[in-house]
Design a protein around this motif. Structure first.
Motif, mmCIF file in Angstrom:
data_model
loop_
_atom_site.group_PDB
_atom_site.id
_atom_site.type_symbol
_atom_site.label_atom_id
_atom_site.label_comp_id
_atom_site.label_asym_id
_atom_site.label_seq_id
_atom_site.Cartn_x
_atom_site.Cartn_y
_atom_site.Cartn_z
ATOM 1 N N SER A 8 0.953 -1.347 -0.159
ATOM 2 C CA SER A 8 0.035 0.051 0.065
ATOM 3 C C SER A 8 0.715 1.297 0.004
ATOM 4 O O SER A 8 0.338 2.438 -0.352
ATOM 5 C CB SER A 8 -0.674 0.152 1.147
ATOM 6 N N TYR A 9 2.051 1.134 0.549
ATOM 7 C CA TYR A 9 2.850 2.363 0.711
ATOM 8 C C TYR A 9 3.798 2.658 -0.573
ATOM 9 O O TYR A 9 4.516 3.870 -0.933
ATOM 10 C CB TYR A 9 4.084 1.896 1.791
ATOM 11 N N MET A 10 3.693 1.683 -1.631
ATOM 12 C CA MET A 10 4.379 1.975 -2.653
ATOM 13 C C MET A 10 3.590 2.184 -3.953
ATOM 14 O O MET A 10 3.853 2.345 -5.281
ATOM 15 C CB MET A 10 5.237 0.629 -3.344
ATOM 16 N N LYS A 11 2.126 2.211 -3.461
ATOM 17 C CA LYS A 11 0.986 2.746 -4.798
ATOM 18 C C LYS A 11 0.895 4.202 -4.969
ATOM 19 O O LYS A 11 0.873 4.905 -3.711
ATOM 20 C CB LYS A 11 -0.251 2.088 -4.482
ATOM 21 N N ALA A 12 0.642 4.639 -5.889
ATOM 22 C CA ALA A 12 0.531 6.073 -6.118
ATOM 23 C C ALA A 12 -0.978 6.439 -5.727
ATOM 24 O O ALA A 12 -1.902 5.622 -5.869
ATOM 25 C CB ALA A 12 0.321 6.755 -7.444
ATOM 26 N N PRO A 13 -1.376 7.448 -4.639
ATOM 27 C CA PRO A 13 -2.439 7.662 -4.290
ATOM 28 C C PRO A 13 -3.490 8.149 -5.309
ATOM 29 O O PRO A 13 -2.982 8.926 -6.202
ATOM 30 C CB PRO A 13 -2.276 8.534 -3.277
ATOM 31 N N ARG A 14 -4.570 7.847 -5.315
ATOM 32 C CA ARG A 14 -5.651 8.150 -6.436
ATOM 33 C C ARG A 14 -6.785 9.186 -5.752
ATOM 34 O O ARG A 14 -7.700 9.329 -6.557
ATOM 35 C CB ARG A 14 -6.450 6.965 -7.205
#
Ligand SMILES: Cc1cc2nc3c(=O)[nH]c(=O)nc-3n(C[C@H](O)[C@H](O)[C@H](O)COP(=O)(O)OP(=O)(O)OC[C@H]3O[C@@H](n4cnc5c(N)ncnc54)[C@H](O)[C@@H]3O)c2cc1C
Length: 459
Positions: free
Chosen positions: A57-63
């Motif tokens: 979850s910490y390597m995903k771009a926030p949408r």
């Protein structure tokens, strides 16, 4: 995704890490790094989900703004937090260099997908050695004072230089190497951004640690939680293949990476500072109560000032989220103006927060005896008796508060935190520059002209 155990195994890759004059052959078991490795491994375990497509979850771009808020305010280990900042920096820069260097943009996106797929951790290598600060990179007596390309081959580039102060480098997998500042047209070789694996030949990480040896960590709660190593990372003719080169020679984009990093690192710092400001206000109130002074006017006024500062800081965090913007790929990024104002405010006013807290606490914040003295049958009962402040709160309760306040403000860790808050993510000057650049001065001038009866004048 990796489990904590797999993460630990992945660090045994022959990386060249040094500490106090010696090569560290295994960071996992080395007493200086083990605690940090354990914290990062626990982070891996907490975040772990099975499945080939699972992504941290910490390597995903926030949408969305909510995802951005969750990411910015998540309580995670430092390596994970820095990996998030680095990944978001790269994605932001990819968007901003897209037109001028599309192959660099594509390389970044592929690289980030690789980080996500392999669940790797990455740290920020931006600050160059810089030599004589009054001279630009190309005019330095030693041309390696800023990291540069020393050879271009058909399959990649060779880089040479050093990056200083790099947090938690020895326990990461990858180094995000980016220029420290804007470059002029004659500084093409210095406009280099790339991804380098820690075990690449020619990479050496020389470390300092922030924890003095021999402390009883029960008396130093922040030292225990926040031991941080900083690496002096040397790139001694390191080959970087083309697919890991994000920028090479496009000097007009040299600062794009630093600006993108500045945004994310300050946004993350701001979230931490807002919590810490509340915590400092909490400590001030608790110790005032324990000292029996919480109703005294000058104490209440100091605490009110702390509360105002903490609330103002949180307001900038909220505004940076409320005014978030979208990159072309849908990634949501925090607002630059409010993020920089918040980071500036937090760093500039930290001495005031410490001053009030220590002033309210009194001298025992520095001289309170240790937990071991409390445990000693010859001294423990006497300490409990004489450390009592307000009736009903034990002497050991007050002692623990003093230990925490000392470690937060006046220990080696306290001093470290002060400096890290000031310089981490760039000093106050860097935030002033961005703030001026983003502030709507035209509007401000129009308001002033109107108030002066000069509304018909050009701004
Ligand atoms: C705890 C901590 C953690 C850090 N973590 C990282 C990290 O993970 N990765 C990373 O890349 N960096 C990291 N940094 C580096 C941090 O960003 C730098 O310390 C900061 O940018 C200042 O650079 P410097 O230390 O080289 O100081 P200098 O550049 O020497 O600056 C010292 C002072 O001189 C001023 N100055 C410098 N050059 C000029 C000039 N030409 N004209 C006028 N004034 C000038 C500066 O504004 C500043 O006030 C970290 C720093 C600290 C303290």
């Amino acid at each position: 995704m990796m489990t904590g155990a797999q993460y630990k195994a992945s660090l045994k890759d022959g990386r060249r890490v040094y500490f106090r004059g010696e090569r560290v052959t295994d960071v996992v078991t080395h007493p200086t790094f083990a605690h940090q490795v354990e914290a990062a491994a626990a982070g891996y375990d907490r975040d772990y989900r099975s499945g080939a497509d699972a992504v941290s979850s910490y390597m995903k771009a926030p949408r969305s703004i909510d995802e951005l808020r969750d990411q910015a305010t998540a309580s995670v280990d430092l390596l994970t937090s820095i990996s998030t900042t680095s990944t978001m920096t790269l994605l932001t820069a990819a968007d901003r260099i897209q037109k001028r260097r599309p192959q660099g943009s594509e390389a970044i996106r592929d690289y980030v997908r690789e980080l996500q797929r392999k669940d790797l951790r990455i740290v920020e290598c931006i600050t160059d050695a810089k030599g004589d600060r009054s001279l630009p990179p190309a005019k330095q007596p030693d041309p390696d004072a800023y990291l540069r390309v020393v050879e271009r081959r058909s399959d990649g580039v060779v880089i040479r230089g050093a990056k200083l102060h790099i947090a938690v480098a020895p326990i990461a997998h990858e180094l995000m190497v980016i220029p420290t500042k804007a470059m002029k047209p004659d500084e093409r070789d210095y406009a280099i951004a790339c991804g380098v694996a820690l075990d690449t030949p020619g990479v050496k990480v020389i470390n300092v640690g922030s924890t003095p040896a021999g402390l009883d960590l029960r008396d130093y709660p922040f030292t225990h939680d926040e031991f941080i190593s900083h690496g002096f990372v040397i790139f001694d003719d390191v080959f970087v293949p083309n697919e890991r080169v994000f920028l090479d020679g496009e000097t007009e984009h040299a600062a794009t990476f630093a600006h993108s990093l500045g945004l994310w690192i300050r946004a993350q710092g701001l979230a931490g500072m807002a919590d810490e400001a509340d915590m400092r206000a909490g400590f001030a109130q608790l110790i005032a109560e324990a000292n029996g002074l919480d109703k005294v006017v000058h104490i209440k006024e100091k605490i009110a000032e702390m509360v105002i500062h903490a609330t103002l800081l949180r307001s900038t965090l909220e505004a940076s989220l409320a005014r978030a913007q979208n990159l072309s790929d849908g990634t949501v990024i925090p607002d630059e103006l409010y993020t920089n104002v918040g980071k500036y405010l937090g760093a500039a006013e930290l001495p005031l927060m410490n001053r009030h807290l220590l002033d309210i606490a009194g001298g025992s914040a520095l001289t309170a005896p240790s937990t071991r003295d409390l445990e000693n049958p010859e001294t423990g009962q006497l300490l409990k008796k004489y450390m009592v402040g307000k009736a009903g709160l034990g002497g050991d309760y007050r002692l623990k508060l003093f230990h925490a306040i000392r470690d937060l403000t006046a220990s080696t860790t306290g001093s470290y935190k002060n400096l890290a808050t000031l310089l981490g993510g760039g000093g106050l000057y860097a935030q002033r520059v961005v703030t001026r650049g983003r502030y709507d001065m035209e509007r401000a001038k129009r308001l002033a002209l109107r108030a002066a009866g000069l509304a018909d004048q050009p701004v």
